[in-house]
Design an enzyme around this catalytic site. Structure first.
Site, mmCIF file in Angstrom:
data_model
loop_
_atom_site.group_PDB
_atom_site.id
_atom_site.type_symbol
_atom_site.label_atom_id
_atom_site.label_comp_id
_atom_site.label_asym_id
_atom_site.label_seq_id
_atom_site.Cartn_x
_atom_site.Cartn_y
_atom_site.Cartn_z
ATOM 1 N N GLY A 152 37.657 38.860 44.783
ATOM 2 C CA GLY A 152 36.780 37.843 44.201
ATOM 3 C C GLY A 152 37.248 37.437 42.827
ATOM 4 C CG ASN A 153 36.826 33.841 41.406
ATOM 5 O OD1 ASN A 153 35.852 33.356 40.848
ATOM 6 N ND2 ASN A 153 37.246 33.412 42.595
ATOM 7 N NE ARG A 154 36.903 38.893 34.507
ATOM 8 C CZ ARG A 154 36.527 40.176 34.573
ATOM 9 N NH1 ARG A 154 35.265 40.490 34.767
ATOM 10 N NH2 ARG A 154 37.428 41.125 34.423
ATOM 11 C CB SER A 155 33.632 31.414 39.550
ATOM 12 O OG SER A 155 32.755 30.319 39.632
ATOM 13 C CB ALA A 200 36.722 30.068 40.903
#
Ligand code: CTP
Ligand code: CA
Length: 224
Positions: free
Chosen positions: A33-36, A102
């Site tokens: 995943g990512n920090r969006s 993102a």
């Protein structure tokens, strides 16, 4: 003359907005995943609804509350592949696509069908990843002349050069560039620069994501 009959800027328009980060599964219990946070995309969806648009909000992993609004259809999409499919389903009927999500650049070549177990004598793990489809480029390169596609560019360095490159290579009408080197994730404000394919570049002051959304949509509406 009758202000009640005044047409809103995006009345009768359909807009697709993506928000949040995608989740690319590794195995049944893990993902990349990512920090969006999803705040930018949600701000755009909300602003579009208040300007009269019919909104399809296609969201991945968001860490903030989703809007409840009769003009906003909420469509969940976990992975980049889910997101691409959801967009392809609705894009023909849409006037505008704004890719605020993102989207992961890489996904597992093969998702494990069982939980990966660590072995006692195993100090490292190699995962083979393959590129995801570039949704923005794919859609923008096949869009109709009268459809407007806007992308974002998240950069930690060489902001303008990278954003210019993205504007060219993706075939988008506009790119909203933002510097993500200073832990901007989850903030309610942002500082962005808008690059238009007509060559104009505008650096905007720091403002709330809601204000950025309104300002962006007014410009998009003026081009429809
Ligand atoms: N994007 C997309 N599909 C992907 C990756 C990105 O549609 N598989 C979109 C994003 O939603 C964003 C734009 O492309 O609107 C730019 O994303 P960004 O991550 O900044 O750029 P990339 O082209 O992925 O390049 P890099 O991450 O290497 O900077
Ligand atoms: Ca990327």
């Amino acid at each position: 003359e009758d202000f009640l009959k005044q047409k809103k800027l995006l009345q009768d328009k359909t807009i697709i907005v993506t928000a949040g980060g995608t989740e690319e599964p590794i195995d049944p219990v893990r993902f990349i995943g990512n920090r969006s946070s999803g705040k930018m995309g949600i701000a755009i969806a909300t602003a579009a609804a208040s300007l009269g648009a019919q909104v399809k909000l296609i969201y991945g992993n968001v860490t903030t509350t989703l809007p409840r609004n009769s003009k906003i259809d909420l469509i969940s999409a976990r992975s980049s592949e889910d997101m691409l499919q959801a967009i392809e389903k609705h894009f023909k009927q849409a006037n505008i696509l704004i890719m605020a999500a993102a989207v992961a650049d890489w996904r597992m070549q093969k998702v494990a069908d069982h939980k990966l177990k660590k072995q006692v004598q195993q100090p490292t793990l190699n995962l083979t990843l393959v590129k995801t489809t570039d949704i923005l480029a794919t859609i923008a390169h096949h869009k109709q002349e009268n459809q407007i596609v806007v992308g974002f560019a998240a950069e930690t360095n060489d902001l303008m050069q990278n954003a210019e490159k993205k504007l060219q290579s993706k075939g988008a009408d506009m790119i909203v560039a933002n510097d993500v080197s200073q832990n901007v994730f989850g903030n309610d404000q942002d500082q962005v620069t808008l690059l238009d394919k007509d060559g104009t570049i505008n650096r905007w002051a720091r403002m709330s994501k809601i204000e950025i959304a309104k300002k962006l949509l007014k410009i998009v509406a003026s081009k429809l």
